[in-house]
Design an enzyme around this catalytic site. Structure first.
Site, PDB file in Angstrom:
ATOM      1  N   GLY A  16       0.811  -1.218   0.000  1.00 46.13           N
ATOM      2  CA  GLY A  16       0.000   0.000   0.000  1.00 46.13           C
ATOM      3  C   GLY A  16       0.845   1.268   0.000  1.00 46.13           C
ATOM      4  O   GLY A  16       2.072   1.211  -0.075  1.00 46.13           O
ATOM      5  N   TYR A 148     -14.825   3.816   8.428  1.00 46.77           N
ATOM      6  CA  TYR A 148     -13.360   3.800   8.595  1.00 46.77           C
ATOM      7  C   TYR A 148     -12.995   4.457   9.929  1.00 46.77           C
ATOM      8  O   TYR A 148     -12.236   3.899  10.727  1.00 46.77           O
ATOM      9  CB  TYR A 148     -12.739   4.551   7.417  1.00 46.77           C
ATOM     10  CG  TYR A 148     -11.255   4.830   7.523  1.00 46.77           C
ATOM     11  CD1 TYR A 148     -10.320   3.809   7.570  1.00 46.77           C
ATOM     12  CD2 TYR A 148     -10.785   6.151   7.532  1.00 46.77           C
ATOM     13  CE1 TYR A 148      -8.962   4.082   7.631  1.00 46.77           C
ATOM     14  CE2 TYR A 148      -9.432   6.435   7.585  1.00 46.77           C
ATOM     15  CZ  TYR A 148      -8.525   5.404   7.641  1.00 46.77           C
ATOM     16  OH  TYR A 148      -7.186   5.669   7.702  1.00 46.77           O
ATOM     17  N   LYS A 152     -11.352   2.856  13.296  1.00 47.39           N
ATOM     18  CA  LYS A 152     -10.111   3.374  13.892  1.00 47.39           C
ATOM     19  C   LYS A 152     -10.330   3.745  15.357  1.00 47.39           C
ATOM     20  O   LYS A 152      -9.472   3.476  16.206  1.00 47.39           O
ATOM     21  CB  LYS A 152      -9.596   4.584  13.098  1.00 47.39           C
ATOM     22  CG  LYS A 152      -9.016   4.231  11.721  1.00 47.39           C
ATOM     23  CD  LYS A 152      -7.754   3.394  11.830  1.00 47.39           C
ATOM     24  CE  LYS A 152      -7.101   3.120  10.486  1.00 47.39           C
ATOM     25  NZ  LYS A 152      -5.999   2.142  10.563  1.00 47.39           N
ATOM     26  N   ILE A 178      -1.742  11.589   3.842  1.00 38.55           N
ATOM     27  CA  ILE A 178      -0.325  11.341   3.535  1.00 38.55           C
ATOM     28  C   ILE A 178      -0.078  11.585   2.041  1.00 38.55           C
ATOM     29  O   ILE A 178      -0.777  11.026   1.186  1.00 38.55           O
ATOM     30  CB  ILE A 178       0.085   9.896   3.910  1.00 38.55           C
ATOM     31  CG1 ILE A 178      -0.184   9.620   5.400  1.00 38.55           C
ATOM     32  CG2 ILE A 178       1.551   9.640   3.560  1.00 38.55           C
ATOM     33  CD1 ILE A 178       0.603  10.454   6.382  1.00 38.55           C
TER      34      ILE A 178
HETATM   35  C1  AKB Z   1      -8.327   8.869   4.202  1.00 38.50           C
HETATM   36  O1  AKB Z   1      -8.484   9.940   3.587  1.00 38.50           O
HETATM   37  O2  AKB Z   1      -9.207   8.021   4.360  1.00 38.50           O
HETATM   38  C2  AKB Z   1      -6.971   8.605   4.834  1.00 38.50           C
HETATM   39  C3  AKB Z   1      -6.900   9.094   6.237  1.00 38.50           C
HETATM   40  C4  AKB Z   1      -6.948  10.541   6.535  1.00 38.50           C
HETATM   41  O3  AKB Z   1      -6.780   8.304   7.128  1.00 38.50           O
HETATM   42  N1  AKB Z   1      -5.945   9.206   4.044  1.00 38.50           N
END
Ligand code: AKB
Length: 325
Positions: A16, A148, A152, A178
């Site tokens: 990745g 997501y 997290k 990133i």
């Molecule tokens: C996303 O945009 O989903 C990732 C993050 C900020 O964790 N790059």
């Protein structure tokens, strides 16, 4: 010392965006044979294949993960495999399954086999619309609106639990967007800040899926790698936060990034057609307070917006001229 007792490292998600570069940095530091790269969704680059062992692994498959840890005598895992924010919203059930099952497997194996250390990245996606968006504090409201972000936030609590309940030395940082030149990101909101460079160099035009003034926290890949290496090398007594540390390097809007690119490519034109991804960006912080990471284990980024843009354009332009972009 960690370095002396360290025997073997496993990196999941090694093909990745972060994994492909972090694996090479770890191999430089600890020797190619000591860093096993694991992936299965994207094909490994020649560089990844030629510098050390590569194994096919879906980290939700605990049996195979277990076998690899045994076979290579692994004592440290960098667990990077994850489904990101935008892809996650297309199939939330799968995102929850992949993100939570794989983390649970890694933590369980670390507990069962008494591994030395685990690194697991969290994200600014743990924050939500109720969180203060400017200088977002280390300890604040975590009510994310994406699956997501939910995975997290739950993952952070699981890491904290495994540390306090079982003594698993798991360490984590909340990465912002990133930016990198080697491997494209895999389906997040902050992906625009990488795509824009490819389009600027190839076509001198880019249509951004966020609003011109959508400010988000960001970081260039060398700092991203440095954060992982630095927190993993710190003495355990310096890791006071066992959920995840805020880290950041810069904050900018698409318009500010486009203006900086224009300084290098004067005829570059950026247009804005915000879509559903803008709503996710609106729920994330604009700037981050990372003073706890700075104080506890000496976090300090090197790249600001101007330095990052200059380096990205140099690297990608060279590849473009050589016909490799
Ligand atoms: C996303 O945009 O989903 C990732 C993050 C900020 O964790 N790059």
């Amino acid at each position: 010392m960690y370095r002396k007792t360290m025997r073997k490292i496993l990196v999941t998600g090694a093909t990745g965006q972060i994994g492909s570069e972090l694996t090479l940095a770890l191999r430089d530091k600890f020797g190619g044979e000591n860093v096993v790269a694991a992936g299965h969704r994207r094909p490994p680059s020649d560089k990844l294949l030629n510098t050390g062992p590569f194994v096919y692994l879906d980290a939700t498959d605990k049996k195979t993960l277990d076998k690899i840890v045994e076979e290579y005598d692994i004592d440290t895992i960098y667990h990077l495999a994850a489904v990101l924010s935008v892809v996650g919203e297309k199939d939330p059930q799968n995102a929850w399954r992949v993100n939570m099952e794989s983390l649970y497997n890694v933590l369980e194996i670390a507990r069962e086999k008494n591994l030395t250390r685990v690194f697991w990245p969290s994200s600014i996606a743990v924050f939500g619309p109720e969180t203060p968006r400017v200088k977002t504090p280390q300890n604040t409201i975590l009510i994310p609106r994406t699956i997501y972000g939910v995975s997290k936030a739950a993952g952070e609590l699981l890491c904290n639990y495994y540390f306090h309940r079982f003594g698993v030395d798991v360490r984590s940082v909340r990465y912002p967007g990133i930016i990198s030149s080697e491997t494209p990101p895999g389906g997040g909101v902050t992906d625009y800040a990488v795509e824009i460079f490819y389009e600027a160099i190839k076509h001198k035009r880019y249509t951004c899926f966020l609003k011109a003034d959508a400010v988000l926290p960001m970081m260039y890949m060398p700092d991203c790698i440095n954060a992982a290496l630095k927190i993993m090398e710190a003495d355990p007594s310096r890791i006071k936060c066992r959920t995840s540390y805020n880290v950041t390097a810069m904050s900018f809007s698409p318009a500010e990034l486009a203006a900086e690119i224009k300084r290098h490519i004067p005829d570059f034109v950026c247009e804005y057609k915000p879509d559903f991804r803008q709503q996710i960006a609106d729920s994330w912080p604009m700037t981050i307070d990372d003073s706890a990471a700075r104080e506890d284990w000496g976090w300090r980024p090197e790249y600001d917006l101007a330095a990052m843009v200059k380096d990205m354009i140099e690297k990608l332009s060279k590849r473009f001229v050589e016909g490799r972009l």
